[in-house]
Design a protein around this motif. Structure first.
Motif, mmCIF file in Angstrom:
data_model
loop_
_atom_site.group_PDB
_atom_site.id
_atom_site.type_symbol
_atom_site.label_atom_id
_atom_site.label_comp_id
_atom_site.label_asym_id
_atom_site.label_seq_id
_atom_site.Cartn_x
_atom_site.Cartn_y
_atom_site.Cartn_z
ATOM 1 N N MET A 177 0.812 -1.219 0.000
ATOM 2 C CA MET A 177 0.000 0.000 0.000
ATOM 3 C C MET A 177 0.843 1.265 0.000
ATOM 4 S SD MET A 177 -1.526 0.469 3.861
ATOM 5 C CE MET A 177 -1.948 -1.259 4.050
ATOM 6 N N GLN A 178 0.192 2.387 -0.336
ATOM 7 C CA GLN A 178 0.873 3.672 -0.310
ATOM 8 C C GLN A 178 1.332 3.985 1.120
ATOM 9 O OE1 GLN A 178 -1.293 6.877 -2.165
ATOM 10 N NE2 GLN A 178 -1.856 5.633 -3.941
ATOM 11 N N VAL A 179 2.515 4.601 1.207
ATOM 12 C CA VAL A 179 3.168 4.746 2.497
ATOM 13 C C VAL A 179 2.427 5.714 3.417
ATOM 14 C CG1 VAL A 179 4.758 6.545 1.714
ATOM 15 C CG2 VAL A 179 5.439 5.023 3.573
ATOM 16 N N TRP A 180 1.708 6.715 2.865
ATOM 17 C CA TRP A 180 1.007 7.642 3.753
ATOM 18 C C TRP A 180 -0.076 6.923 4.537
ATOM 19 C CZ3 TRP A 180 -4.190 8.368 3.796
ATOM 20 C CH2 TRP A 180 -4.931 8.054 2.662
ATOM 21 N N LEU A 181 -0.741 5.946 3.899
ATOM 22 C CA LEU A 181 -1.778 5.187 4.596
ATOM 23 C C LEU A 181 -1.138 4.212 5.585
ATOM 24 C CD1 LEU A 181 -4.734 4.388 5.003
ATOM 25 C CD2 LEU A 181 -4.533 2.882 3.003
ATOM 26 N N LEU A 182 -0.042 3.598 5.201
ATOM 27 C CA LEU A 182 0.653 2.646 6.072
ATOM 28 C C LEU A 182 1.090 3.316 7.372
ATOM 29 C CD1 LEU A 182 1.881 -0.373 5.688
ATOM 30 C CD2 LEU A 182 4.038 0.849 5.498
ATOM 31 N N ASP A 219 -4.025 -3.156 1.681
ATOM 32 C CA ASP A 219 -3.058 -4.194 2.049
ATOM 33 C C ASP A 219 -3.147 -5.396 1.109
ATOM 34 O OD1 ASP A 219 -1.011 -5.177 3.796
ATOM 35 O OD2 ASP A 219 -2.502 -6.538 4.652
ATOM 36 N N ARG A 220 -4.338 -5.639 0.551
ATOM 37 C CA ARG A 220 -4.510 -6.742 -0.417
ATOM 38 C C ARG A 220 -4.062 -6.351 -1.813
ATOM 39 N NH1 ARG A 220 -9.563 -6.934 2.194
ATOM 40 N NH2 ARG A 220 -10.565 -6.043 0.334
ATOM 41 N N GLY A 221 -3.663 -5.096 -1.986
ATOM 42 C CA GLY A 221 -3.190 -4.660 -3.291
ATOM 43 C C GLY A 221 -4.157 -3.779 -4.052
ATOM 44 N N VAL A 222 -5.330 -3.469 -3.463
ATOM 45 C CA VAL A 222 -6.278 -2.573 -4.109
ATOM 46 C C VAL A 222 -5.703 -1.155 -4.076
ATOM 47 C CG1 VAL A 222 -8.615 -1.604 -4.028
ATOM 48 C CG2 VAL A 222 -8.225 -4.021 -3.427
#
Length: 428
Positions: free
Chosen positions: A311-316, A396-399
């Protein structure tokens, strides 16, 4: 070497009689004499090059190194400090005591699946004959790591031939992807229970303090992610430099980071355990509340297997901060202080923080973390906390995050506009 004049029977006076040697025999013997002298000179020169004055005979011997490594592996498997001492060079008391202490570490941590495979010699031989080798190690903390970790480690060896032994693991090397596991650096303190194990290259007081933070952090994370069943490993190296060694990164990579969740070893794309690594040079200077937020943040990464997420790092990172700060009652001007200062200095960003802003050596790293947290807080306000979790799980699943947001009922453009408006208002 026989003379060209051969011995003959003695006379009655005791003086030897000499007999002449024929021309062919003399020529043959002369040739043999010259050849032998040349061989002697070559051998003498080879000895000079092999054993310069003042050097102890030693140096790389894969077979001898492998024997010492096997002895140490057996000592770890058998939890036998005496056998570990035998894996050190004879007479090297410091190395022997270090290896015995490492066996004690292995017992405290229930180390299993331990192996050591010699790979190659590294660098030049030292004046005292010691040398270094790259060694592939595997290990697992039973009950906590689902699979063994695998890493290439630098091992220093001393002695010669059958007396070759291990001097130490790691140290004095550029990163080059090699790691130095904390439990192999020296005596450690361990605080463990059925949910977590904390290992510290420091004092028992420090281990208990970190363990308390872990216990609180587990409670914090489970309030948001109740299905998580924690099996947590937290490692505290002796310093920021030791943290870089443990992670196989260039010196200074984690100098300003309080903690990081990272794979323990193995190249990308393979399964490997993930642990929390704490930088004592930074975390020890934090106030208790700040240190707790850091720990809860990293435990959120463990709970969601973030090290393997696409996932994009800002969300992580923003999600981990959202969980860690969820119950912290502080005004925005405190929790977003660095982001506000950055907006005043450089203006409000036109995009959510990405890999460049959230790199461990970025100049405004803390401001970028606060920006990511604000974005996740807006998502939770619009979609509810369950909605934020759904977006996180989908990503996290790649969406793609934009699609995950839209499916949950929030467009990314709308999120970005609200995020920028909040920063602008706070910056005044």
């Amino acid at each position: 070497m026989r003379s060209v004049l051969a011995d003959a029977p003695s006379t009655k006076t005791g003086r030897p009689l000499l007999r002449a040697v024929g021309p062919r025999s003399a020529l043959a013997l002369s040739v043999a004499l010259v050849a032998a002298m040349l061989i002697a000179l070559v051998l003498q020169d080879e000895r000079r090059r092999a054993d310069p004055p003042g050097l102890t005979t030693g140096g790389p011997s894969p077979a001898a190194a492998s024997t010492a490594l096997r002895r140490f592996v057996e000592a770890v498997d058998e939890r036998d400090p005496g056998l570990a001492r035998d894996a050190a060079p004879p007479g090297n008391v410091d190395a022997a005591e270090l290896l015995a202490a490492l066996v004690g570490n292995a017992e405290k941590l229930a180390v299993s699946d331990f192996s050591a495979r010699y790979v190659d010699a590294v660098g030049a031989v030292s004046p005292d004959g010691s040398w270094a080798a790259a060694v592939e190690l595997t290990w697992r903390f039973a009950g906590f790591d689902g699979v063994p970790a695998r890493a290439e480690v630098l091992v220093h060896l001393g002695g010669a031939g059958a007396d070759t032994g291990i001097v130490q693991f790691g140290g004095d090397q550029p990163a080059r992807g090699r790691r130095t596991p904390v439990w192999l650096t020296g005596p450690i303190q361990v605080a463990g229970n059925d949910k977590r194990v904390v290992l510290v290259a420091g004092s028992a007081v420090q281990a208990r303090r970190v363990a308390r933070r872990v216990d609180v952090g587990i409670h914090v994370v489970r309030r948001m992610l109740p299905r998580w069943r924690p099996r947590v490993v937290v490692e505290v190296p002796a310093s920021a430099a030791a943290l870089d060694e443990a992670l196989g990164t260039e010196p200074g990579t984690h100098g300003s980071i309080a903690a990081v969740t990272a794979a323990v070893g193995a190249p990308a794309g393979t399964r490997t355990p993930a642990h929390v690594f704490v930088n004592p040079d930074v975390s020890d200077d934090l106030r208790p509340a700040g240190a707790q937020v850091v720990m809860s943040h990293e435990l959120t990464h463990l709970a969601t297997d973030a090290t393997a997420s696409p996932m994009q790092v800002w969300l992580l990172e923003g999600f981990a901060d959202y969980v860690a700060l969820r119950d912290v009652a502080l005004p925005d001007r405190t929790t977003l202080a660095r982001a506000i200062r950055l907006a005043r200095r450089s203006g409000v960003p036109d995009h959510l923080p990405g890999p460049a802003e959230l790199d461990s050596r970025a100049g405004d790293l803390q401001a970028a973390y606060e920006q990511a947290w604000l974005a996740c807080r807006i998502v939770a306000e619009r979609l509810g906390e369950r909605g934020l979790v759904r977006v996180y799980r989908a990503a996290d699943r790649g969406v793609p995050v934009e699609r995950a947001l839209r499916q949950a009922g929030l467009r990314q453009g709308e999120l970005l506009r609200e995020w920028r408006r909040r920063l602008r208002d706070l910056a005044g």
